[in-house]
Design a protein around this motif. Sequence first.
Motif, PDB file in Angstrom:
ATOM      1  N   LYS A  34      -2.214  30.789  39.675  1.00 36.59           N
ATOM      2  CA  LYS A  34      -1.429  31.843  40.329  1.00 36.59           C
ATOM      3  C   LYS A  34      -0.190  31.260  40.989  1.00 36.59           C
ATOM      4  O   LYS A  34      -0.074  30.040  41.160  1.00 36.59           O
ATOM      5  N   GLU A  35       0.710  32.166  41.425  1.00 38.34           N
ATOM      6  CA  GLU A  35       1.936  31.699  42.075  1.00 38.34           C
ATOM      7  C   GLU A  35       1.749  31.559  43.580  1.00 38.34           C
ATOM      8  O   GLU A  35       2.717  31.321  44.303  1.00 38.34           O
ATOM      9  N   HIS A  36       0.514  31.727  44.039  1.00 38.81           N
ATOM     10  CA  HIS A  36       0.247  31.605  45.472  1.00 38.81           C
ATOM     11  C   HIS A  36      -1.109  30.947  45.690  1.00 38.81           C
ATOM     12  O   HIS A  36      -1.943  30.908  44.777  1.00 38.81           O
ATOM     13  N   ILE A  37      -1.305  30.459  46.930  1.00 40.87           N
ATOM     14  CA  ILE A  37      -2.609  29.916  47.314  1.00 40.87           C
ATOM     15  C   ILE A  37      -3.516  31.051  47.810  1.00 40.87           C
ATOM     16  O   ILE A  37      -3.089  32.195  47.861  1.00 40.87           O
ATOM     17  N   ALA A  38      -4.739  30.707  48.164  1.00 38.32           N
ATOM     18  CA  ALA A  38      -5.712  31.610  48.823  1.00 38.32           C
ATOM     19  C   ALA A  38      -6.471  32.536  47.868  1.00 38.32           C
ATOM     20  O   ALA A  38      -7.256  33.384  48.326  1.00 38.32           O
ATOM     21  N   ASN A 211      -2.365  13.843  52.380  1.00 36.82           N
ATOM     22  CA  ASN A 211      -2.998  13.393  51.130  1.00 36.82           C
ATOM     23  C   ASN A 211      -3.094  14.485  50.065  1.00 36.82           C
ATOM     24  O   ASN A 211      -3.582  14.231  48.970  1.00 36.82           O
ATOM     25  N   ILE A 212      -2.684  15.710  50.425  1.00 46.04           N
ATOM     26  CA  ILE A 212      -2.859  16.835  49.485  1.00 46.04           C
ATOM     27  C   ILE A 212      -1.529  17.291  48.891  1.00 46.04           C
ATOM     28  O   ILE A 212      -0.575  17.548  49.617  1.00 46.04           O
ATOM     29  N   GLU A 213      -1.527  17.393  47.570  1.00 41.29           N
ATOM     30  CA  GLU A 213      -0.358  17.947  46.881  1.00 41.29           C
ATOM     31  C   GLU A 213      -0.789  19.240  46.190  1.00 41.29           C
ATOM     32  O   GLU A 213      -1.837  19.283  45.545  1.00 41.29           O
ATOM     33  N   ILE A 214       0.020  20.287  46.322  1.00 44.33           N
ATOM     34  CA  ILE A 214      -0.331  21.594  45.715  1.00 44.33           C
ATOM     35  C   ILE A 214       0.605  21.867  44.545  1.00 44.33           C
ATOM     36  O   ILE A 214       1.827  21.730  44.681  1.00 44.33           O
ATOM     37  N   LYS A 215       0.026  22.246  43.417  1.00 44.44           N
ATOM     38  CA  LYS A 215       0.853  22.631  42.267  1.00 44.44           C
ATOM     39  C   LYS A 215       0.469  24.043  41.835  1.00 44.44           C
ATOM     40  O   LYS A 215      -0.618  24.246  41.274  1.00 44.44           O
TER      41      LYS A 215
END
Length: 372
Positions: A34-38, A211-215
């Motif tokens: 998706k284009e968003h988190i959560a 330490n976290i990268e979001i793609k």
Amino acid sequence: MKKNLVVGAGFSGAVIANLLAAKLDETVVVIDKKEHIAGNCYDYRDENGIMIHKYGSHIFHTNSDKVWNYIRNFTEFNNYKHMVLGNIDGIITHIPFNFNTLYDVFSKEKAMKLEEKLCANFNKEAKVPILEFQKQNDEDLKELAQFVYKKIFLYYTTKQWGVAPEGVDGSVTARVPVYLSRDNGYFQDKYQGIPKDGYTKVVEKMLNHKNIEIKLNTDFKNINPSEYDRIFYTGPIDEYFDYKLGELPYRSVNFKFETFNKPYFQSNSVVNYPTSEDFTRIHEYKYYLDDKSDKTVIAKEYSENFELGKNERYYPIPKTENTELYNKYLELAKQEKNVYFLGRLGDYKYYDIDKAILRALEFFEENFGKEV
Ligand code: UDP
């Protein structure tokens, strides 16, 4: 330093990513299609300042101290207590069916007689699933059970699941039992509320770690798994295995949004329609955080079958044959090295938010031997 891939940025993925980063100091890449988190808990403030739950109302409630203590690291909660109203043949009353409903739908005399009989036959504050409640000997109570079945469960469940209540697993309708009480709460959990800045912000905070990268907009299919030491997969387990044993069925929902130039549309956050309309319920979002606006936004919820490529997965369908198919996928999953499945889609389980979080917390404790 170990390199982890978390597939899916909903609560299950966010909790596991947060723990790997914060407790083990490992690196984590979180991807989401998706284009968003959560995930389906995604919410946002619209141009009127109203917090919209894009995928339908999400109300946090839990009896778990572990979950409550953990989630409060990332947010404060308001003291919203969820209540649901139902439109039963034009009468607006309380759901689950309780003593207040009884007096709303019957004459005082009839309601008093039924209340007396109910108190004589059940424990105080008993919660009785409708399929149990139908097993009565007393003629009046039998008639009452038929009324509740027909007016609250039959048409609503047919709309929601495409089959009558007997056609879905008893655990589904047992979520909304007949409640022999004057308490109008939808939940009686120890901890209840809505995160003060919404759910997306909670997930954002969980994922906010060096330490976290979001793609985002990233499909697992385009990732090279061999670049990672471990994979935590919260997507659909059947999709991971290219549906080689068949598709796990889901129900989907479609929300039709409307904005009105008036402060309120209905008198409550959720009004169910168990006897009329094609939609199951209407959500009015400004109630959750008591948003102030001279406009209001509602969403009518229409249920439909999930079809690949057409709509989203919302509800796994608890049913023996589906569990059997899931168990076969689980056997395949156990043979995968360093790949772990969790979440509503990974576990194919109808988790509430707190249960998805608890599953991720316990998974971490069991596998990494660290208390959370
Ligand atoms: N249900 C019903 N009538 C209602 C409310 C619920 O028949 O007015 C049944 C229906 O089968 C539904 C299930 O109870 O799917 C669980 O309802 P719940 O509100 O827990 O569903 P969710 O909010 O998770 O969609």
